[in-house]
Design a protein around this motif. Structure first.
Motif, PDB file in Angstrom:
ATOM      1  N   UNK A 300      78.375  43.514  21.182  1.00 24.97           N
ATOM      2  CA  UNK A 300      78.797  43.097  22.522  1.00 24.97           C
ATOM      3  C   UNK A 300      77.835  43.692  23.529  1.00 24.97           C
ATOM      4  N   UNK A 301      77.326  42.866  24.431  1.00 25.40           N
ATOM      5  CA  UNK A 301      76.358  43.393  25.394  1.00 25.40           C
ATOM      6  C   UNK A 301      76.563  42.741  26.740  1.00 25.40           C
ATOM      7  N   UNK A 302      75.904  43.281  27.746  1.00 28.22           N
ATOM      8  CA  UNK A 302      75.997  42.766  29.103  1.00 28.22           C
ATOM      9  C   UNK A 302      75.280  43.697  30.043  1.00 28.22           C
ATOM     10  N   UNK A 303      75.412  43.433  31.346  1.00 22.22           N
ATOM     11  CA  UNK A 303      74.802  44.295  32.345  1.00 22.22           C
ATOM     12  C   UNK A 303      73.402  43.881  32.750  1.00 22.22           C
ATOM     13  N   UNK A 304      72.720  43.102  31.898  1.00 25.23           N
ATOM     14  CA  UNK A 304      71.372  42.651  32.202  1.00 25.23           C
ATOM     15  C   UNK A 304      71.143  41.336  31.479  1.00 25.23           C
ATOM     16  N   UNK A 305      70.305  40.450  32.043  1.00 31.31           N
ATOM     17  CA  UNK A 305      70.027  39.177  31.371  1.00 31.31           C
ATOM     18  C   UNK A 305      69.374  39.404  30.009  1.00 31.31           C
ATOM     19  N   UNK A 306      69.752  38.582  29.045  1.00 31.20           N
ATOM     20  CA  UNK A 306      69.195  38.674  27.692  1.00 31.20           C
ATOM     21  C   UNK A 306      68.537  37.335  27.369  1.00 31.20           C
ATOM     22  N   UNK A 307      67.206  37.291  27.235  1.00 29.82           N
ATOM     23  CA  UNK A 307      66.534  36.028  26.912  1.00 29.82           C
ATOM     24  C   UNK A 307      67.036  35.437  25.607  1.00 29.82           C
ATOM     25  N   UNK A 308      66.994  34.089  25.499  1.00 28.60           N
ATOM     26  CA  UNK A 308      67.504  33.408  24.313  1.00 28.60           C
ATOM     27  C   UNK A 308      66.810  33.873  23.041  1.00 28.60           C
ATOM     28  N   UNK A 309      65.494  34.093  23.132  1.00 24.91           N
ATOM     29  CA  UNK A 309      64.780  34.522  21.922  1.00 24.91           C
ATOM     30  C   UNK A 309      65.232  35.901  21.469  1.00 24.91           C
TER      31      UNK A 309
END
Length: 537
Positions: A300-309
């Motif tokens: 589970x993650x969040x707080x910052x954008x995560x690129x699709x790759x």
């Protein structure tokens, strides 16, 4: 594209919310699995790791509650200033059983910051660690106590066993209302103004439970707690999320990629909630390929954008279901969340849909009217998860919480025809250029597509003609190169001309909160101080 459907969505009814306190949640876990480990100390030496079963955790939590009641009245505010030690969870449960409110304090705080939290919260006690990262915390706490009359008690976790033994074992514990405050957490500071959000027991119990279920957590899960416990991602999402599953929490005092991998292997960790940079650090660690990480199921993650790759690489390399959460301190942590079955693009471009029992709507920041889907508006939310208010801040509370329970997040978002939301930025980050409203997140999303960039933050800076113009602060990947002219050319076919940054700044890093959110107010302050050199080509 906007349509006529309103930007409103209620999360599913199932699973239903529990009308419980944190103490009730602990007793529920004891009934489910009395002999299962509730806490395992996240130390490097497996032979020295302290362990508590649920029966032992309840025993120590009740002893803590009675020791607290011997010293302070029900409803008292209690500071906890410590890293991720096992006693953190014991104290959290003990205070809840005593009907007292914990005040979470960042263990990296210096004296002035800790003094503010203890003073503004009206804390009557501070439970602290002798020292952390070179800071003499116990010494500082006693120094604060000396001239803060309301702070009557300072307890070192080195004296924890003595403290537990100081209560009367026959003392009855109070009835605690699930709607009462369980903790006070100070906002992470993306706006620069810390406020004490009073989070109710219902939020602390239900919000992480719903998120854990959506993440794929199963009964008996083992959760590696890598985020600090003073943060909702630590003591709420991880600590209470796993307790709702009658599982095991493994708290890590300091994040270390090698130790995290070791603990995943040795303790058979099934779920964890790191920020993206932590996941990347684990994948780049020399021991990554030699560790048995087959137990890990959910990330589970969040707080910052995560690129699709990056999403795809996490899922492939770790063999996990990756989910993205969106929320804030004022909402017990999580408002919306993707699911394991969502596409990598949805996990990149959206923050999913609301948790069960949670309502969301997007409104025009000026009129307050719900906007059509596909149109940007401020995200409001309502449900068991919202705070009770900001401690002793009635004006700020009134600005944030409406009488009918809707909470203004201050975040700008768009809802698509499926009810998925995408965050465009903060209302305070919105750039007004010559009367046009610009949303930094749209520009940042396009910049993230450039292969040379590792980060992008867009803000508005003053301009005599337009009022504001767009400024981009970009971070280049190791080994890559680019120029302002090249980035401008990259954006030309992607964005209207007025959205393309007029000023470019190359940075080595960003001021961030511990949850990975870039502090744009700090970037703006540093820019005003002349700390950034504008790129001319």
């Amino acid at each position: 594209m906007a349509d006529d459907s309103p930007s409103y969505l209620a999360g599913p009814a199932d699973p239903p919310a529990l009308d419980m306190t944190v103490g009730d949640l602990l007793r529920r876990a004891v009934a489910m699995a009395p002999d299962r480990h509730a806490i395992v100390e996240g130390s490097a030496d497996a032979d020295d790791r302290r362990r508590w079963t649920y029966t032992e955790l309840l025993r120590d939590a009740e002893a803590c509650a009675r020791a607290l009641l011997a010293r302070h009245p029900v409803g008292s505010h209690l500071g906890i200033w410590a890293p991720n030690i096992p006693e953190w969870t014991v104290f959290q449960c003990g205070a809840a059983l005593a009907g007292m409110v914990i005040v979470t304090i960042n263990p990296t705080f210096r004296e002035a910051e800790a003094r503010f939290s203890l003073t503004q919260s009206g804390a009557v006690a501070c439970f602290t660690y002798p020292a952390f990262r070179g800071s003499p915390m116990l010494e500082i706490a006693r120094r604060i106590q000396a001239d803060l009359p309301t702070l009557r008690d300072v307890v070192s976790f080195d004296d924890w066993d003595t403290f537990l033994a100081s209560g009367d074992p026959s003392l009855p514990l109070p009835e605690v209302d699930p709607s009462s405050a369980a903790q006070i957490q100070y906002t992470s500071g993306t706006t620069g103004t810390p406020k004490g959000a009073m989070i109710p027991h219902r939020g602390v119990v239900n919000d992480p439970r719903q998120a854990a279920v959506r993440a794929g957590g199963q009964e008996g899960a083992v959760w590696l707690a890598v985020l600090p416990m003073f943060h909702v991602g630590g003591c709420v999402l991880a600590g209470m999320g796993v307790m709702s599953l009658a599982g095991t929490v493994v708290p890590l005092v300091n994040f270390d990629a090698g130790l995290a991998l070791q603990l995943i292997e040795e303790e058979r960790v099934t779920i964890t909630n790191p920020v993206p940079t932590m996941v990347a650090a684990m994948m780049q660690h020399p021991s990554f390929t030699s560790r048995d990480l087959s137990s890990l199921r959910s990330l589970v993650s969040g707080g910052a954008p995560v690129p699709a790759e990056m999403v795809r690489s996490f899922e492939k390399a770790l063999g996990v279901d990756f989910t993205i959460v969106f929320g804030q301190t004022e909402t017990s942590g999580v408002i919306t969340m993707t699911t394991a079955d969502d596409t990598a693009e949805d996990k990149t471009l959206t923050c999913g849909r609301p948790l069960p029992g949670v309502e969301i709507k997007l409104v025009d920041p000026v009129t307050g009217q719900i906007v059509p889907r596909g149109t940007t508006g401020e995200l409001l939310t309502r449900g068991y998860h919202t705070m009770l208010g900001y401690l002793d801040r009635p004006a700020e509370t009134a600005e944030t919480l409406e009488a009918d329970g809707w909470l203004h997040t201050g975040d700008l978002a768009v809802m698509d025809d499926r009810g998925y939301i995408a965050i465009n930025g903060r209302i305070k980050d919105m750039i007004i250029r010559g009367g046009e409203n610009l949303f930094p997140r749209e520009i940042e999303d396009e910049l993230f597509q450039h292969p040379a960039l590792a980060g992008a933050a867009v803000i508005g800076v003053p301009d005599d003609y337009y009022g504001e113009i767009v400024a981009a602060f970009v971070k280049v990947r190791d080994g890559a190169t680019t120029t302002a002219a090249e980035l401008t050319d990259f954006l030309r076919p992607r964005l209207s001309g007025y959205k393309i940054p007029a000023r470019w700044y190359f940075v080595d890093d960003y001021p961030q909160t511990l949850s990975g959110k870039i502090q744009k107010f700090a970037i703006r302050q540093q820019w005003e101080a002349g700390d950034y050199a504008e790129a001319t080509t």
